[in-house]
Every structure is written in C-alpha cells, then in structure tokens.
Design a protein around this motif. Structure first.
Motif, PDB file in Angstrom:
ATOM      1  N   ASP A   1     -21.700 -31.338 -17.734  1.00  0.00           N
ATOM      2  CA  ASP A   1     -21.821 -30.060 -18.461  1.00  0.00           C
ATOM      3  C   ASP A   1     -21.303 -28.906 -18.338  1.00  0.00           C
ATOM      4  O   ASP A   1     -21.076 -28.198 -16.697  1.00  0.00           O
ATOM      5  N   PRO A   2     -19.665 -28.929 -18.263  1.00  0.00           N
ATOM      6  CA  PRO A   2     -18.942 -28.564 -17.341  1.00  0.00           C
ATOM      7  C   PRO A   2     -18.684 -27.158 -17.876  1.00  0.00           C
ATOM      8  O   PRO A   2     -18.352 -26.354 -17.058  1.00  0.00           O
ATOM      9  N   LYS A   3     -18.979 -26.838 -18.877  1.00  0.00           N
ATOM     10  CA  LYS A   3     -19.274 -25.566 -19.441  1.00  0.00           C
ATOM     11  C   LYS A   3     -20.802 -24.227 -18.488  1.00  0.00           C
ATOM     12  O   LYS A   3     -20.239 -23.540 -18.408  1.00  0.00           O
ATOM     13  N   THR A   4     -21.372 -25.110 -18.892  1.00  0.00           N
ATOM     14  CA  THR A   4     -22.481 -24.924 -17.511  1.00  0.00           C
ATOM     15  C   THR A   4     -22.145 -24.239 -16.476  1.00  0.00           C
ATOM     16  O   THR A   4     -22.193 -23.100 -15.736  1.00  0.00           O
ATOM     17  N   ILE A   5     -21.293 -25.890 -15.718  1.00  0.00           N
ATOM     18  CA  ILE A   5     -20.248 -25.053 -14.490  1.00  0.00           C
ATOM     19  C   ILE A   5     -20.050 -23.891 -14.305  1.00  0.00           C
ATOM     20  O   ILE A   5     -19.923 -22.783 -13.305  1.00  0.00           O
ATOM     21  N   ASP A   6     -18.942 -23.949 -15.784  1.00  0.00           N
ATOM     22  CA  ASP A   6     -17.746 -22.823 -15.419  1.00  0.00           C
ATOM     23  C   ASP A   6     -18.509 -21.669 -15.511  1.00  0.00           C
ATOM     24  O   ASP A   6     -17.938 -20.599 -14.711  1.00  0.00           O
ATOM     25  N   LYS A   7     -19.951 -21.026 -15.542  1.00  0.00           N
ATOM     26  CA  LYS A   7     -19.998 -20.145 -16.549  1.00  0.00           C
ATOM     27  C   LYS A   7     -20.926 -19.494 -14.877  1.00  0.00           C
ATOM     28  O   LYS A   7     -20.766 -19.109 -14.566  1.00  0.00           O
ATOM     29  N   GLU A   8     -21.675 -21.098 -14.291  1.00  0.00           N
ATOM     30  CA  GLU A   8     -22.649 -20.388 -12.913  1.00  0.00           C
ATOM     31  C   GLU A   8     -21.270 -20.429 -12.000  1.00  0.00           C
ATOM     32  O   GLU A   8     -21.291 -19.561 -11.107  1.00  0.00           O
ATOM     33  N   LEU A   9     -19.674 -21.320 -12.108  1.00  0.00           N
ATOM     34  CA  LEU A   9     -19.250 -20.931 -10.513  1.00  0.00           C
ATOM     35  C   LEU A   9     -18.759 -19.351 -11.159  1.00  0.00           C
ATOM     36  O   LEU A   9     -17.997 -18.986  -9.983  1.00  0.00           O
ATOM     37  N   ALA A  10     -18.257 -19.219 -12.019  1.00  0.00           N
ATOM     38  CA  ALA A  10     -17.442 -17.236 -12.720  1.00  0.00           C
ATOM     39  C   ALA A  10     -18.577 -16.486 -11.853  1.00  0.00           C
ATOM     40  O   ALA A  10     -18.570 -16.059 -11.487  1.00  0.00           O
ATOM     41  N   MET A  11     -20.214 -16.990 -12.275  1.00  0.00           N
ATOM     42  CA  MET A  11     -20.743 -15.643 -11.444  1.00  0.00           C
ATOM     43  C   MET A  11     -20.753 -15.818 -10.197  1.00  0.00           C
ATOM     44  O   MET A  11     -20.885 -15.128  -9.049  1.00  0.00           O
ATOM     45  N   ALA A  12     -20.950 -16.987  -9.380  1.00  0.00           N
ATOM     46  CA  ALA A  12     -20.671 -17.078  -8.144  1.00  0.00           C
ATOM     47  C   ALA A  12     -18.847 -16.569  -7.238  1.00  0.00           C
ATOM     48  O   ALA A  12     -18.653 -15.982  -6.678  1.00  0.00           O
ATOM     49  N   GLU A  13     -17.834 -16.490  -8.146  1.00  0.00           N
ATOM     50  CA  GLU A  13     -16.739 -16.402  -7.706  1.00  0.00           C
ATOM     51  C   GLU A  13     -16.480 -14.731  -8.061  1.00  0.00           C
ATOM     52  O   GLU A  13     -16.349 -13.441  -7.020  1.00  0.00           O
ATOM     53  N   SER A  14     -18.018 -14.140  -9.130  1.00  0.00           N
ATOM     54  CA  SER A  14     -17.831 -12.732  -9.254  1.00  0.00           C
ATOM     55  C   SER A  14     -18.394 -11.896  -7.668  1.00  0.00           C
ATOM     56  O   SER A  14     -18.282 -10.589  -7.612  1.00  0.00           O
ATOM     57  N   ILE A  15     -19.473 -12.264  -7.694  1.00  0.00           N
ATOM     58  CA  ILE A  15     -20.092 -11.997  -6.056  1.00  0.00           C
ATOM     59  C   ILE A  15     -19.640 -12.143  -4.611  1.00  0.00           C
ATOM     60  O   ILE A  15     -19.637 -12.047  -3.294  1.00  0.00           O
ATOM     61  N   GLY A  16     -18.300 -13.197  -4.441  1.00  0.00           N
ATOM     62  CA  GLY A  16     -17.479 -13.470  -3.796  1.00  0.00           C
ATOM     63  C   GLY A  16     -17.431 -14.566  -2.840  1.00  0.00           C
ATOM     64  O   GLY A  16     -16.469 -14.939  -2.148  1.00  0.00           O
TER      65      GLY A  16
END
Length: 380
Positions: A63-78
């Motif tokens: 599920d690339p869409k979910t992975i993209d959403k969640e890794l964006a969250m990871a990026e947002s906190i550094g």
C-alpha cells in the motif's frame, strides 16, 4: 529427530568458516562512513494496515499510499531512518518483490528517510505462509508477526540455497543504492520466543530452544558472507539484544557464541535497549570501546522506563543512533505490553500506558511531549 538435528549442524558447520570475516569493513572505514551521517533517529516501521512484513510487501496488500502518508508524518518530526523487515518467502516473486521494494525506497527518499533493511528475524510466529494473513488476535502484542526463515526452512538444509538466493538477490539488486542506510542481517537471532510461541507457551510450534540457537549460530556468519559476496556497499550488522552489564560487553569470555559471531562480523555495532536511562548511559561507553559506530535499533517501551525524553538526549550527546519500536498504531498491536501473551487485553482490560508507537491510528501523537522531544533531538 536427533540424527536430523546433527545433520543440520554438520551441514552448516562444514560451510567455509575460513572466510567468515572476509570483507568486513575495517573500523576506520566504518567510522568514516558514520562521520558523514546525521544523528540517526527513526522507528521500526510497518504500516498500520500490515500485521507483518509479508502483508507489508506482498503484491495484494502493498500500500504505497499509506506508506507515503505515514512516512510524511515521520519526516515532519525529523526522523531520517526506519528499520524495516523483509522476508525470505517474498523472494518467490523476485521481480515483483524487487519492484515493490524499489517503490518503497522511492517513498523513503521522497521523505528524506534512509532505511535499515532486515533480512531474517527469529521472533514470533515460526510458521510463516504467503497469501492473506490472519487478522490480529484481540488483545495480544504482535499476534501476527512471522519469523524469517520459519521453523521448517530453518531445520531443512535443502532450503538453505533458497535463503542464500534471497539474500544475494536482494543485495545484488540494491548493493549500490544510496537510499539504503545499512543491512541488518538477522534480528535477535537467538530469541527462542519463551514468552510467546516458545517452550513456555501452550502453542508448541517453535524449534526447541537449544537446537534453534545452535543452528542459527552456525548459519549467521554465512548470511553475513552472502551479503558481502553479493557486493553490498552499505554496512552490515546484527544487533545484540540480551541484557549484559558494561563489564560483560568488554569481556569476550562473557559473550555467548551468538554474540561472538555478531560482534566479529558486524561492520557497525547495533544493540537493543528496553531499560532505564541509567543503563543506556552505561552501555554506550562499553560498546564504543569496540571502536566502531554504535546504533540502538530497538528501544522505547514506556512500561519499562525506556522513553524518548530520557534516551534521546543521552544518545545524541554520544552520537548513537536511536530507532524505537513502532510508529503508527495498527494491526501489529504493539501498543499493548508483552504480558498480553499471558493475559490478553480484552473484556475491558486496558494497559495503564501504551507500550510502543509514536502515533495513534488517527495520526495524533500518543503523547505530544514525546513528539516535542523527537523534534528537539532531530532539530526539526
């Protein structure tokens, strides 16, 4: 059965041990590599809708869409790394799996995250199967995570060439890929699952403890060598995880045979630390005496006083990378404590605190103060 066990040990022990350290990075090379890295902070990652590494990467559930959403969250906190588990059974579709792994790495790169990829894992269900994975067992921590290789493959010498082909195939496809931080060749190789599927549990499907550890101890050096023969340009490691005192780590006579293999074959030193901050402060100097980079590849269990607010400042000061267990709560249910295997959290029984995870499934932090601590550590 005893005769078969001896045959397995004979097979792996007669592999070419003379080459087990060939290609291991000199300490100077490992330290030069690490000097170019930032303070590494991330999570052990599976998307919320995957119960295990098979569901994460199989064609029908990737599920690339979910992975993209969640890794964006990871990026947002550094966060800048993730530790991600692969599985040998996925190599039954080499082209498809390689394509999906490449897609995953592209999503990681989009979010400035370089993952550490894990080949094998001795933890949890010893009977992995391809296809649709079962739903989570209510109230139980990691009720669907699967070992790689499973018990059948581990005790069947005819399958070892398939395991070798998997490692060499994955490394061969990505050996020069700068999107990958490192390869973790085997997670907790001597974990016998005493708390879950092992000998102390009613589900007796695990390989007997002594036999399993003996087999993996002999096989692990060759997994390192398979990766090196395939041309890996990223560092290799396998992390120690059983609690030892600092004096024990500095005394080779105290090491188990497995720990000796791990220390003597790893380019970089990795370890797990589910314990209080004082223990982290003591173990870091001990592991640094090996003269190689040190990264903690599992920590953060609130119930045993392993926390972001306490551990990240200690590690940052020493430049020891920190990768916590769990990111977004989901089908792994690792927000539940380990004791859920003895007494599931059902029928109104709730944990006093969430054990793992940074975010709830709705995307809100488990504790905003933790996210603030991660941001402070990463400079976000």
């Amino acid at each position: 059965m005893k005769r078969f066990s001896l045959l397995v040990l004979l097979f792996v022990s007669t592999l070419s041990f003379a080459q087990q350290n060939v290609g291991r990075w000199p300490a100077a090379k490992a330290n030069a590599w690490y000097a170019k890295e930032p303070f590494l902070v991330g999570s052990n990652y599976a998307p919320a809708n995957a119960i295990n590494e098979l569901e994460m990467f199989q064609a029908d559930s990737f599920d690339p869409k979910t992975i993209d959403k969640e890794l964006a969250m990871a990026e947002s906190i550094g966060m800048n790394t993730m530790r991600v588990f692969l599985h040998d059974l996925l190599w039954q579709d080499p082209a498809g799996f390689t394509k999906r792994l490449d897609q995953f790495l592209a999503i990681c790169a989009k979010h400035k995250i370089r993952p550490m990829l894990v080949f094998f894992d001795s933890c949890w269900d010893p009977n992995p199967k391809l296809g649709k994975q079962h739903e989570p067992t209510p109230g139980i921590h990691n009720s669907g995570w699967v070992q790689s290789p499973g018990a059948d493959a581990l005790t069947d010498i005819s399958q070892y060439p398939r395991l070798e082909a998997y490692v060499k195939g994955v490394v061969g496809a990505f050996k020069n890929d700068k999107r990958i931080l490192a390869w973790d060749v085997w997670n907790e190789p001597d974990n016998a699952n005493d708390n879950s599927y092992g000998q102390n549990h009613t589900i007796k499907t695990e390989v007997p403890k002594a036999r399993k550890i003996a087999i993996v101890t002999h096989l692990l050096p060759h997994v390192f060598q398979w990766a090196r023969e395939a041309g890996a340009t990223q560092p290799l490691t396998s992390g120690v995880w059983i609690y030892r005192t600092p004096d024990d780590w500095q005394n080779p006579t105290k090491w188990s045979p497995m720990e000796k293999v791990q220390f003597e074959n790893s380019d970089i030193i990795t370890f797990h630390q589910y314990s209080k901050p004082d223990d982290l402060e003591k173990v870091i100097p001990a592991l640094k005496t090996f003269g190689r980079p040190v990264i903690c590849t599992e920590y953060m269990a609130r119930g045993v006083n392993s926390k972001f607010q306490t551990h990240l400042p200690i590690a940052k000061k020493a430049k020891v990378g920190m990768i916590n267990w769990g990111f977004v709560a989901g089908k792994t249910q690792t927000f539940l404590p380990w004791d859920s295997w003895q007494k599931p959290y059902v029928n109104g029984r709730e944990p006093a605190i969430w054990f793992h995870e940074v975010f709830k499934q709705d995307g809100t932090p488990v504790d905003p103060a933790e996210v603030a601590a991660i941001k402070q550590a990463t400079g976000k």
